[in-house]
Each structure stands twice: as structure tokens, then as C-alpha cells.
Motif scaffolding. Structure first.
Motif, PDB file in Angstrom:
ATOM      1  N   LEU A   1     -26.338  21.118   5.060  1.00  0.00           N
ATOM      2  CA  LEU A   1     -25.655  20.386   6.121  1.00  0.00           C
ATOM      3  C   LEU A   1     -24.176  20.752   6.169  1.00  0.00           C
ATOM      4  O   LEU A   1     -23.597  20.931   7.246  1.00  0.00           O
ATOM      5  N   GLY A   2     -23.568  20.931   5.022  1.00  0.00           N
ATOM      6  CA  GLY A   2     -22.144  21.264   4.972  1.00  0.00           C
ATOM      7  C   GLY A   2     -21.810  22.615   5.560  1.00  0.00           C
ATOM      8  O   GLY A   2     -20.664  22.853   5.967  1.00  0.00           O
ATOM      9  N   GLU A   3     -22.784  23.530   5.633  1.00  0.00           N
ATOM     10  CA  GLU A   3     -22.541  24.841   6.219  1.00  0.00           C
ATOM     11  C   GLU A   3     -22.321  24.764   7.733  1.00  0.00           C
ATOM     12  O   GLU A   3     -21.838  25.714   8.338  1.00  0.00           O
ATOM     13  N   LEU A   4     -22.695  23.638   8.313  1.00  0.00           N
ATOM     14  CA  LEU A   4     -22.550  23.452   9.760  1.00  0.00           C
ATOM     15  C   LEU A   4     -21.470  22.418  10.068  1.00  0.00           C
ATOM     16  O   LEU A   4     -21.473  21.784  11.121  1.00  0.00           O
ATOM     17  N   ALA A   5     -20.524  22.262   9.156  1.00  0.00           N
ATOM     18  CA  ALA A   5     -19.506  21.209   9.274  1.00  0.00           C
ATOM     19  C   ALA A   5     -18.683  21.311  10.551  1.00  0.00           C
ATOM     20  O   ALA A   5     -18.219  20.302  11.083  1.00  0.00           O
TER      21      ALA A   5
ATOM     22  N   VAL B   1     -21.056  12.803   5.201  1.00  0.00           N
ATOM     23  CA  VAL B   1     -20.037  12.409   4.223  1.00  0.00           C
ATOM     24  C   VAL B   1     -20.488  12.798   2.818  1.00  0.00           C
ATOM     25  O   VAL B   1     -19.702  13.296   2.001  1.00  0.00           O
ATOM     26  N   ARG B   2     -21.771  12.575   2.518  1.00  0.00           N
ATOM     27  CA  ARG B   2     -22.278  12.977   1.198  1.00  0.00           C
ATOM     28  C   ARG B   2     -22.205  14.493   1.019  1.00  0.00           C
ATOM     29  O   ARG B   2     -22.072  14.983  -0.105  1.00  0.00           O
TER      30      ARG B   2
ATOM     31  N   ALA C   1     -34.769  24.162   8.698  1.00  0.00           N
ATOM     32  CA  ALA C   1     -34.768  22.966   7.852  1.00  0.00           C
ATOM     33  C   ALA C   1     -33.388  22.708   7.271  1.00  0.00           C
ATOM     34  O   ALA C   1     -32.578  23.630   7.099  1.00  0.00           O
ATOM     35  N   LEU C   2     -33.109  21.449   6.944  1.00  0.00           N
ATOM     36  CA  LEU C   2     -31.888  21.068   6.240  1.00  0.00           C
ATOM     37  C   LEU C   2     -32.211  20.922   4.765  1.00  0.00           C
ATOM     38  O   LEU C   2     -33.196  20.259   4.397  1.00  0.00           O
ATOM     39  N   ASP C   3     -31.414  21.545   3.920  1.00  0.00           N
ATOM     40  CA  ASP C   3     -31.645  21.483   2.476  1.00  0.00           C
ATOM     41  C   ASP C   3     -31.766  20.038   1.993  1.00  0.00           C
ATOM     42  O   ASP C   3     -30.916  19.185   2.316  1.00  0.00           O
ATOM     43  N   GLY C   4     -32.821  19.763   1.238  1.00  0.00           N
ATOM     44  CA  GLY C   4     -32.983  18.439   0.647  1.00  0.00           C
ATOM     45  C   GLY C   4     -33.478  17.380   1.607  1.00  0.00           C
ATOM     46  O   GLY C   4     -33.602  16.212   1.227  1.00  0.00           O
TER      47      GLY C   4
END
Length: 323
Positions: free
Chosen positions: A196-200, A222-223, A266-269
Motif C-alpha cells: 500500500l505504501g508504494e502507492l502513497a 496510516v499503518r 493484490a495489496l500485500d497482506g
């Protein structure tokens, strides 16, 4: 002014709460508005229904008279409305089943399965299955409770549950992770999963709706170490156009059929999950084969998975994340 049922309801609520202020809050009215209504009622009846002072509101002799009648009329009116809705619903069900869908990528497949399965289950030769789509689970639940819908299939954030007011019964059909939809030239388009953070820095899109999904998405971001810079709503067609143009990425149900120029990843996790629920009024079980309806909803989800090879492969590789 003629006395109406809503006026009787106001009188009962004021008497039960013992306070105009508390009654106004219970009725969802401003206190001055309720006070004005009570004054109109007094004028219509020719006397005061309540004695109102610092100690609260107490029925007068006239008020006690009105309350005795109100406590007969209000339940009778509620029974009339309920019987009328059931009568309309029963007549409609003889030749049709009305299905409401909200935030579901499998609504069309569900309706098709009902078309195929319900006539034999109900012992009729011909049955019309009609669908109605809404953006809000609450709206569809209200229509289901009132009898203007017979069955509903709703999709919601996995942390939420559909309303049960009005004698509604819901069964969870399936839970899926939420995927991200990107254009085919996006750097992550060929990957099986992305953090998710890769698409911030992305502009995010989601389908219109209600519930906690947006809040859960922001919490997941946020996580992951960022706050999304922007989030918009869009219907499926506009969403695909914007993603295909490289202007945004979208949060989607993975059973959404692939379209030219876009890819689901997919999103990791699996930080976000989407659950489908199928529901009906409790008394509908007397006239509808709810077991057939449950199987139709589960079958619609299986059909959708089979039509999405990428998601089918993902499920096989990640059984724990969809449990």
C-alpha cells in the motif's frame, strides 16, 4: 389544523420522556419546533395537552384523554401499514421477486442464478426477477424491511454489518481482499501484489457508498506510513476510464472483470476486505426458499471467481488471507 398521526406520536413521546427537551431529541426535532407543534395541537383541541414548567411536561386531564386514544390508534396504524406492505409484497411475490443490490460486483450473476433456480423451487412456470441498485446499504435495508424488496445482496467493509432493524436476517456469503486497479502501463501492473505504501502518492478512487470503508482505508494507509493525499468516488465506467488514463488508481473487488487497458493487483497482506451479505425479512422465509437464495448468492461468487483468472490464482496461493 387537523390532528394527524404524527401529532399523536409527539404527544406520546413527550408524555413518556416527561420533558419537551428530551422528546425533541428523541424525535430528531429542534426543541422550538416541537414546542411550536405542541402549541398548534393545543389550539386544535381547544385546551392544553401538557402542563409545562421547570419540572418538565405532565399531561393535563385533556392530555390523559388524548393519550388513551393515541395508545390505541398508533399500534393500529402500525399494524395497518405492516399488513398493507405484506399484502403488496405477497401479491408481487406470486409473479416476481425484487432484488436489491448495493456495492456488489456479483449482483448480476446473483440475479441470473435466481432466474434459473427460483421457478422450480416455488413451483411456478414463470417468474420475473427484477433488480434495483442503490449506493447505500441503509436505503436498501429500509426497502427490504418495508416489503418493497424481497431479497438484498449487499457488499460492505469486513468490519461492518448490515442493519437488522425491521426483522431483517442476513447471511455472510463471501469475504474477499480488496485489490487495486491500475492502468496496464503502471509500474506495478505486471506484479502479483503491491505494498500500500508504494502507492502513497496516488489519487485514489472508490465506488460511492456508505459505511466504514473510507475510514478503514485511511487507517490502513496510516499503518503503512502515509496519509492518502486525495480520495474520490466514481461509478465503474468512469473509474475504469480514469484509471486507464493514468490519472488514478482504484480500490476494487477482485471479482471485478478485467477490462482492456487496466489490471487488478493484490495489496500485500490484504489490509482491506469486502464481505457480501444476502438478506431478507424474517417472515419472508414462509414464502421464499431462503436456502435456494443462499446457494444462488454463493454460486454467483464462485462464478465471478472463475471468470477472473488472476484472482482465482491468488485465492489458491493465499487461502489463509481469505478465511
Amino acid at each position: 389544523m387537523d390532528l394527524e398521526v404524527r401529532h399523536l406520536r409527539m404527544i406520546v413521546v413527550v408524555a413518556e420522556s416527561g420533558s419537551v427537551t428530551k422528546a425533541a431529541a428523541s424525535l430528531g426535532l429542534a426543541q422550538p419546533a416541537l414546542t411550536a407543534q405542541l402549541n398548534r395541537i393545543d389550539r386544535a383541541l381547544g385546551g392544553c395537552v401538557f402542563t409545562r414548567d421547570r419540572q418538565g411536561a405532565r399531561p393535563t386531564e385533556l392530555g390523559e384523554l388524548v393519550l388513551r386514544h393515541a395508545r390505541v390508534v398508533l399500534p393500529a396504524m402500525a399494524a395497518l401499514v405492516d399488513d398493507a406492505r405484506r399484502h403488496v409484497s405477497d401479491r408481487a411475490t406470486a409473479g416476481s421477486v425484487r432484488v436489491g443490490t448495493v456495492s456488489s460486483a456479483i449482483g448480476g450473476l446473483f440475479a441470473s442464478r435466481l432466474h434459473a433456480a427460483l421457478p422450480a423451487a416455488l413451483g411456478v412456470d414463470d417468474l420475473l426477477v427484477t433488480t434495483a441498485t442503490s449506493w447505500a446499504v441503509e436505503e436498501t435495508a429500509e426497502r427490504l424491511a418495508s416489503g418493497t424488496l424481497d431479497v438484498a445482496l449487499v457488499g460492505m467493509c469486513d468490519d461492518a454489518s448490515p442493519p437488522t432493524d425491521g426483522g431483517l436476517v442476513w447471511t455472510a456469503v463471501s469475504t474477499d481482499p480488496v485489490f487495486v486497479l491500475v492502468d496496464e502501463y503502471h509500474p506495478v501492473a505486471a506484479r502479483d501484489a503491491v505494498g500500500l505504501g508504494e502507492l502513497a502518492d496516488a489519487l485514489w478512487l472508490t465506488a460511492p457508498g456508505s459505511g466504514c470503508f473510507e475510514r478503514c482505508f485511511v487507517s490502513a494507509c496510516v499503518r503503512a506510513g502515509f496519509t492518502p493525499r486525495a480520495m474520490g468516488e466514481s461509478d465503474r465506467t468512469s473509474c475504469i476510464d480514469q484509471v486507464r488514463g493514468g490519472h488514478a488508481v482504484a480500490l476494487v473487488q477482485p471479482v471485478l472483470l478485467d477490462a482492456p487497458g487496466v489490471r487488478t493487483v493484490a495489496l500485500d497482506g490484504a489490509p482491506l476486505r469486502w464481505t457480501h451479505h444476502v438478506g431478507w425479512r424474517r417472515d419472508a422465509a414462509e414464502r421464499l426458499p431462503v436456502d435456494v437464495i443462499e446457494r444462488a448468492a454463493a454460486g454467483a461468487h464462485r462464478d465471478a471467481v472463475q471468470r477472473s483468472p488472476r484472482y482465482r490464482r491468488w485465492r489458491a496461493e493465499h487461502p489463509v488471507e481469505i478465511a
